[in-house]
Design a protein around this motif. Structure first.
Motif, short mmCIF file in Angstrom:
data_model
loop_
_atom_site.label_atom_id
_atom_site.label_comp_id
_atom_site.label_asym_id
_atom_site.label_seq_id
_atom_site.Cartn_x
_atom_site.Cartn_y
_atom_site.Cartn_z
N PRO A 135 0.12 -6.74 -23.72
CA PRO A 135 0.24 -5.31 -24.03
C PRO A 135 -1.00 -4.73 -24.70
N SER A 136 -1.86 -5.55 -25.29
CA SER A 136 -3.02 -5.03 -25.99
C SER A 136 -4.18 -4.71 -25.06
N GLN A 137 -4.08 -5.06 -23.79
CA GLN A 137 -5.17 -4.77 -22.86
C GLN A 137 -5.10 -3.34 -22.37
N THR A 138 -6.26 -2.81 -21.97
CA THR A 138 -6.30 -1.46 -21.42
C THR A 138 -5.65 -1.46 -20.04
N GLY A 184 -6.83 -1.09 -17.16
CA GLY A 184 -7.60 -1.94 -16.26
C GLY A 184 -7.23 -1.83 -14.80
N PRO A 185 -7.22 -2.98 -14.10
CA PRO A 185 -7.02 -2.95 -12.64
C PRO A 185 -5.60 -2.61 -12.21
N PHE A 186 -4.65 -2.55 -13.14
CA PHE A 186 -3.26 -2.28 -12.79
C PHE A 186 -2.94 -0.80 -12.79
N LEU A 187 -3.91 0.03 -13.11
CA LEU A 187 -3.69 1.47 -13.23
C LEU A 187 -3.05 2.05 -11.97
N HIS A 188 -3.61 1.79 -10.81
CA HIS A 188 -3.11 2.39 -9.57
C HIS A 188 -1.81 1.76 -9.09
N ILE A 189 -1.51 0.58 -9.52
CA ILE A 189 -0.26 -0.07 -9.11
C ILE A 189 0.93 0.56 -9.82
N GLY A 190 0.77 0.88 -11.10
CA GLY A 190 1.88 1.35 -11.91
C GLY A 190 2.17 2.82 -11.82
N LEU A 191 1.24 3.64 -11.32
CA LEU A 191 1.44 5.08 -11.31
C LEU A 191 1.40 5.60 -9.88
N ALA A 192 2.51 6.14 -9.43
CA ALA A 192 2.61 6.65 -8.06
C ALA A 192 1.75 7.90 -7.91
N ASP A 193 1.28 8.12 -6.71
CA ASP A 193 0.36 9.21 -6.40
C ASP A 193 1.10 10.27 -5.58
N ASP A 194 1.24 11.48 -6.10
CA ASP A 194 1.81 12.60 -5.35
C ASP A 194 1.08 13.86 -5.79
N PRO A 195 0.07 14.29 -5.04
CA PRO A 195 -0.77 15.40 -5.47
C PRO A 195 -0.19 16.79 -5.21
N TYR A 196 1.12 16.88 -4.92
CA TYR A 196 1.72 18.18 -4.60
C TYR A 196 2.68 18.64 -5.70
N ALA A 197 2.23 19.62 -6.50
CA ALA A 197 3.11 20.25 -7.48
C ALA A 197 3.92 21.36 -6.81
N ALA A 198 3.45 21.80 -5.67
CA ALA A 198 4.14 22.80 -4.85
C ALA A 198 4.15 22.29 -3.41
N ASP A 199 5.15 22.73 -2.67
CA ASP A 199 5.21 22.34 -1.26
C ASP A 199 3.97 22.82 -0.53
N GLU A 200 3.47 21.97 0.36
CA GLU A 200 2.33 22.36 1.18
C GLU A 200 2.72 23.60 1.97
N GLY A 201 1.86 24.60 1.97
CA GLY A 201 2.15 25.84 2.66
C GLY A 201 2.93 26.84 1.82
N SER A 230 -3.47 15.57 -17.85
CA SER A 230 -3.60 14.27 -18.50
C SER A 230 -4.50 13.40 -17.65
N LEU A 231 -5.26 12.54 -18.32
CA LEU A 231 -6.15 11.63 -17.62
C LEU A 231 -5.86 10.21 -18.08
N PHE A 232 -5.61 9.34 -17.12
CA PHE A 232 -5.44 7.91 -17.36
C PHE A 232 -6.65 7.24 -16.71
N ALA A 233 -7.30 6.30 -17.43
CA ALA A 233 -8.49 5.68 -16.84
C ALA A 233 -8.80 4.36 -17.53
N ARG A 234 -9.72 3.63 -16.91
CA ARG A 234 -10.15 2.35 -17.45
C ARG A 234 -10.67 2.52 -18.88
N GLY A 235 -10.44 1.51 -19.67
CA GLY A 235 -10.93 1.53 -21.03
C GLY A 235 -10.11 2.37 -21.99
N MET A 236 -9.06 3.00 -21.52
CA MET A 236 -8.24 3.84 -22.39
C MET A 236 -6.90 3.17 -22.64
N LEU A 237 -6.51 3.11 -23.89
CA LEU A 237 -5.19 2.59 -24.21
C LEU A 237 -4.12 3.66 -24.04
#
Length: 183
Positions: free
Chosen positions: A6-9, A11-28, A116-123
């Protein structure tokens, strides 16, 4: 292979744990627009391993959340939340609608998007806001934005108009560092 703790940043697991959905509104969706930008690290290099998350009110200034004191109601096809991983060039894109002004404890807040920004090196994530260039009068009265006294720092929260919406770059550290809030 080292064990993760738990003490690690993130790191490489960032994209595995957070789903990607760039639509706050329906397309169109009527009034739909893109927020695009690049995330830069302290050395000014693009960050290909970050996630940008947005949360915002709908065009009427209401949140899709039961804690909204006016009642949780939003525009059809609008959820107010999006999450986008940066690409190899540190770029992200979120499709949304421009929010309306929202009430705040110290007065109305100008239309804005919480980022919000999640990134490497950030706890922990860092949090900022995106404001819109055409809302000068509302920004001048916004209690959160008014608390930032340095014009150069305040400018880091201002999106720039683009052909299909707005551009909002995020600089984690260094010259032109984006203002982040302690939340």
């Amino acid at each position: 292979m080292p064990r993760t703790t738990p003490s690690q940043t993130v790191g490489p697991f960032l994209h595995i744990g957070l789903a990607d959905d760039p639509y706050a509104a329906d397309e169109g969706a009527p009034g739909g627009l893109w927020i695009r930008g690049t995330v830069y690290d302290g050395a000014g290099a693009p960050m290909p391993d970050a996630i940008v998350e947005t949360w915002q009110a709908d065009p009427d200034g209401r949140f899709d959340h039961p804690a909204d004191p006016r009642g949780a109601r939003t525009s059809p096809g609008f959820r107010g939340f999006a999450r986008c991983a940066t690409d190899a060039d540190g770029a992200y894109s979120v499709f949304t609608r421009k929010p309306g002004a929202v009430p705040g404890p110290a007065g109305p807040q100008a239309p804005h998007i919480d980022v919000s920004l999640f990134a490497r090196g950030m706890l922990r994530r860092v949090v900022t806001r995106l404001y819109f260039p055409e809302d000068a009068a509302a920004r001048a009265a916004d209690p959160v934005l008014s608390a930032i006294t340095d014009d150069r720092e305040r400018d880091t929260l201002l999106a720039r108009a683009a052909d299909d919406g707005y551009r909002f770059d995020i600089r984690v550290q260094g010259p032109g560092e984006t203002v982040f809030f302690d939340v």
